[in-house]
Enzyme design. Structure first.
Site, PDB file in Angstrom:
ATOM      1  N   CYS A 108       0.838  -1.199   0.000  1.00 46.59           N
ATOM      2  CA  CYS A 108       0.000   0.000   0.000  1.00 46.59           C
ATOM      3  C   CYS A 108       0.875   1.252   0.000  1.00 46.59           C
ATOM      4  CB  CYS A 108      -0.864  -0.015   1.263  1.00 46.59           C
ATOM      5  SG  CYS A 108      -1.801  -1.520   1.427  1.00 46.59           S
TER       6      CYS A 108
ATOM      7  N   ARG B 299       2.951   2.043  -7.340  1.00 42.61           N
ATOM      8  CA  ARG B 299       2.987   0.851  -6.471  1.00 42.61           C
ATOM      9  C   ARG B 299       1.780  -0.035  -6.702  1.00 42.61           C
ATOM     10  NH1 ARG B 299       6.197   1.816  -1.725  1.00 42.61           N
ATOM     11  NH2 ARG B 299       4.838   0.568  -0.408  1.00 42.61           N
TER      12      ARG B 299
ATOM     13  N   TRP C  65      -3.512  -1.808  -1.596  1.00 41.29           N
ATOM     14  CA  TRP C  65      -3.338  -2.994  -2.433  1.00 41.29           C
ATOM     15  C   TRP C  65      -3.889  -4.131  -1.585  1.00 41.29           C
ATOM     16  CZ3 TRP C  65      -1.798  -4.531  -7.257  1.00 41.29           C
ATOM     17  CH2 TRP C  65      -1.448  -5.854  -7.429  1.00 41.29           C
TER      18      TRP C  65
ATOM     19  N   ASN D  64       0.369  -0.187   6.078  1.00 34.80           N
ATOM     20  CA  ASN D  64       0.896  -1.020   4.992  1.00 34.80           C
ATOM     21  C   ASN D  64       1.551  -2.221   5.655  1.00 34.80           C
ATOM     22  OD1 ASN D  64       1.907  -2.089   2.640  1.00 34.80           O
ATOM     23  ND2 ASN D  64       3.762  -0.848   2.675  1.00 34.80           N
ATOM     24  N   GLY D  65       1.107  -3.441   5.309  1.00 33.44           N
ATOM     25  CA  GLY D  65       1.703  -4.645   5.894  1.00 33.44           C
ATOM     26  C   GLY D  65       0.619  -5.671   6.184  1.00 33.44           C
TER      27      GLY D  65
ATOM     28  N   GLU E  14      12.390 -22.124 -16.164  1.00 32.88           N
ATOM     29  CA  GLU E  14      12.141 -20.733 -15.767  1.00 32.88           C
ATOM     30  C   GLU E  14      13.344 -19.844 -16.076  1.00 32.88           C
ATOM     31  OE1 GLU E  14       9.661 -19.076 -15.165  1.00 32.88           O
ATOM     32  OE2 GLU E  14      10.376 -17.259 -14.204  1.00 32.88           O
TER      33      GLU E  14
ATOM     34  N   LYS F  58      13.138 -16.580 -18.517  1.00 34.23           N
ATOM     35  CA  LYS F  58      13.598 -15.238 -18.113  1.00 34.23           C
ATOM     36  C   LYS F  58      14.525 -14.662 -19.174  1.00 34.23           C
ATOM     37  CE  LYS F  58      11.214 -14.131 -15.513  1.00 34.23           C
ATOM     38  NZ  LYS F  58      10.241 -15.089 -15.664  1.00 34.23           N
TER      39      LYS F  58
ATOM     40  N   GLU G 243      12.743 -13.979 -22.692  1.00 36.62           N
ATOM     41  CA  GLU G 243      11.679 -12.967 -22.779  1.00 36.62           C
ATOM     42  C   GLU G 243      12.182 -11.541 -22.573  1.00 36.62           C
ATOM     43  OE1 GLU G 243       8.540 -12.949 -19.866  1.00 36.62           O
ATOM     44  OE2 GLU G 243       9.798 -13.865 -18.359  1.00 36.62           O
TER      45      GLU G 243
ATOM     46  N   HIS H  80      18.843 -37.689 -25.567  1.00 40.68           N
ATOM     47  CA  HIS H  80      17.756 -38.106 -26.475  1.00 40.68           C
ATOM     48  C   HIS H  80      17.537 -37.090 -27.577  1.00 40.68           C
ATOM     49  CE1 HIS H  80      16.913 -41.366 -23.736  1.00 40.68           C
ATOM     50  NE2 HIS H  80      16.957 -40.505 -22.744  1.00 40.68           N
TER      51      HIS H  80
ATOM     52  N   LYS I 164       1.944  -7.604 -19.444  1.00 41.47           N
ATOM     53  CA  LYS I 164       2.066  -8.093 -18.077  1.00 41.47           C
ATOM     54  C   LYS I 164       0.980  -9.117 -17.766  1.00 41.47           C
ATOM     55  CE  LYS I 164       3.664  -8.578 -14.005  1.00 41.47           C
ATOM     56  NZ  LYS I 164       4.849  -9.480 -13.921  1.00 41.47           N
TER      57      LYS I 164
END
Ligand code: AGP
Length: 623
Positions: free
Chosen positions: A2, A27, A74, A100-101, A497, A501, A504, A520, A618
């Protein structure tokens, strides 16, 4: 994450707060609100959606006053709505809090306060803090310290301090009390809180951009510290009430840099936020093991978990890779049959999914079209769906039967990094509780696993310290046009992954492969133009991995190898990245960090738009 802004000074506060909240829009948020103290009364304006909605409300009903608090939310507990928007008030509306938290023990505090006839207006954890402080003020007043103008400031400070003594979790919070005009009491533990020191006016905020237009003189609070902010100055204390001295610093950043906390890109900032993403996602979610967090937050009872006959993990891209890791965890810790597949494939197959199955949909945005469609299909066929999302109120979260949210804060880099760590952490929490509920994981093993999970943020921090070495590696390899990433067992998904990264954000062709698959076919690709990144950290298949390294080395590949501290250097490794001794099953959460950094620095050296790579969005809300 937040956004928090506070002001005490000689100018009208409301416009300054709105300007500050706008500076924190990056944010991410889903609702906002302000509270202003004027003539002994606190007026609040709150609105869901964008700041423009709050601005319109304030235009209709203006706010006057020189001391105020503002907040962009948020959502973590409770859907995005006006009722859940901060600031939250006590019963009498004389005291407001912004936060915030995550308050871990908010439910038990809420039950106790409700028993004391406190009435709650929201689903949030934050609101209980307002009522807790209200309760403490009553107690202090009852102790003969009746609120009188000169006593109200220390009274408020003491009430906040005592209330925080009962709170467990992460907070950056600020409090305003109608009977203590001109005073803002704030406190910080685990979430950022910064004081901006002006001339005859002072600010507080969760991030520097909120007040950078007015002052560059700042004080960064540390965990366990409090600040009492007034127009004429700010005093600092620790949570035991002892006065402390804080040295202001001069902020050198411009606004754009400040939004990235000084990092060149949001992606790099988010890579470095991963220890917090891991900590915040597991915070308060371990005990009790049975009928614990899964019941409390998701509504998943132990009985239900016992009855599940199969689990199907679904996701796209990075989220799919998180599911692949969890597949190994569930088999090992819950002894369950587990499928894991991309949502885009699942939704068009003649799938056998049905009653008695639990589908776990993994998604940062909660809006990915293929994953949403897969959840709906699974539910139509009688399965139950658990969503592991980072966005409260998102379509997938709403479509699912149960939700276990990650607590990473908004992720702006298109390439998913801290969200991946959050997904893995949430899935690990799920596996722990599922294994315990099904009796597959005894109490001693579960407690050992909790101890290992608690060490992860520190291991991630150790991995982040390797950045200079990885930056050097990037300089040597950024002109390559092909990469191969290989891994085995639970780190096979990390090979996938790591390759994702790199491809992309740098546009270099990169493939992830199960190391056992090399012979193989893919080994035909290997020559001295093909660097190979091998995940060779300590594992039950380590010897097999060493053989795979020999295979690629014999064909002339340049070999970059991840290894574990204390292990012998793998023969043939041209570059070795040494990682902490993270237990094998949890090693993916740490092993991905150097691969993220390698991809980032290679892409940066290639001049790519790291935060907004070409052709990508996104959130892929279309098929
Ligand atoms: C990964 O870096 C990409 N951003 C992409 O693969 C992403 O993970 C995928 O589109 C799924 O998004 P979601 O987690 O929001 O559902």
């Amino acid at each position: 994450m937040c956004g928090i802004v506070g002001y005490a000074g000689r100018r009208q506060a409301s416009p300054l707060l709105m300007e500050g909240l706008k500076r924190l829009e990056y944010r991410g948020y889903d609702s906002a609100g302000v509270a202003v103290l004027c003539d002994g009364k606190i007026a609040r304006r709150r609105a869901s959606g964008k700041l423009a909605n709050l601005e319109a409300l304030i235009q209709k009903e203006p706010l006057k006053g020189l001391v105020a608090l503002g907040h962009t939310r948020w959502a973590t507990h409770g859907k995005p709505s006006e009722e859940n928007a901060h600031p939250h008030a006590d019963c009498g509306g004389e005291l407001v809090v912004i936060h915030n938290g995550i308050i871990e023990n908010y439910l038990e505090l809420k039950e106790a306060l409700s028993a004391g006839r406190h009435v709650f207006q929201s689903e949030t954890d934050t609101e209980i803090v307002a009522h807790l402080i209200e309760e403490k003020l009553k107690g202090l007043a009852g102790a003969g310290r009746s609120p009188t103008p000169d006593l109200n400031e220390p009274l408020l400070f003491e009430a906040v301090r005592q209330a925080l003594g009962q709170v467990r979790g992460a907070y950056a919070l600020a409090v305003l009390w109608a009977k203590a005009p001109g005073v803002i009491v704030s406190a910080k533990t685990a979430s950022p809180l910064i004081i901006g020191l002006g001339e005859g006016e002072n600010f507080l905020a969760s991030d520097v951009p909120a007040f950078l237009a007015h002052t560059r003189k700042a004080v960064f609070l540390e965990d366990g510290e409090m600040a009492v902010l007034k127009a004429g100055g700010c005093t600092y204390f620790n949570l035991s009430g002892k006065r402390i001295e804080k040295k202001p610093v001069q902020i050198q950043w411009d606004r754009t840099m400040a939004e990235k906390s000084g990092y060149r890109h949001f992606m790099l900032k988010e890579i470095h936020e991963q220890p917090a993403a891991c900590e915040d996602t597991m915070r308060g979610r371990f005990f009790p093991l049975k009928d614990g967090v899964l019941k409390r937050e998701c509504g998943l009872e132990t009985g239900f978990l016992k009855e599940i006959r199969q689990i199907r993990l679904l996701g796209c891209g990075t989220a799919y890779h998180a599911g692949l890791v969890a597949k190994y965890w569930l088999e090992a810790l819950a002894r369950l049959p587990v499928h894991c597949e991309t949502a885009s494939e699942f939704r068009y197959r003649e799938t056998t999914v049905g009653p008695g199955e639990l589908v776990i949909a993994v998604s940062q945005s909660g809006e990915t079209a293929d994953t949403l469609a897969a959840v709906k299909l699974a539910k139509e066929k009688g399965a139950k769906a658990l969503a592991v999302c980072n966005t409260v109120g998102s379509a997938i979260a709403r479509a699912a039967d149960f939700n276990l949210f990650t607590h990473c804060g908004p992720e702006f880099g298109v390439a998913s990094t801290k969200a991946f760590i959050g997904q893995l952490t949430a899935l690990a929490v799920f596996c722990l509780h599922c294994g315990a509920a099904r009796g597959a994981l005894g109490e001693p093993e579960a407690r050992r696993l909790v101890d290992q999970l608690l060490c992860l943020p520190g291991d991630i921090r150790s991995a982040l310290k390797l950045e200079p070495q990885i930056k050097e590696l990037a300089r040597r390899f950024y002109k390559k046009e092909h990469f191969l990433f290989i891994g085995r067992h639970v780190n096979y998904a990390i090979a996938l992954e790591g390759a994702l990264k790199l491809k992309e954000i740098s546009y270099i062709h990169a493939e992830g492969y199960a190391a056992g698959e090399l012979k193989h076919g893919p080994i035909a690709l290997i020559d001295d133009s093909m660097p190979v990144v091998a995940i060779g950290t300590r594992s039950r298949v380590h010897e097999k991995m060493l053989s795979s390294l020999e295979e690629v080395k014999a064909r002339g590949a340049e070999l970059i190898c991840l290894g574990t501290e204390g292990d012998a250097r793998p023969r043939g490794a041209d570059s070795l990245i040494v990682l902490p001794q993270t237990p094998e099953l949890l090693s993916p959460i740490v092993n991905i960090v150097p691969l993220q950094l390698l991809a980032y620095h290679i892409a940066d050296l290639r001049g790519c738009d790291v935060d907004q790579p070409r052709n990508l969005a996104k959130s892929v809300t279309v098929e």
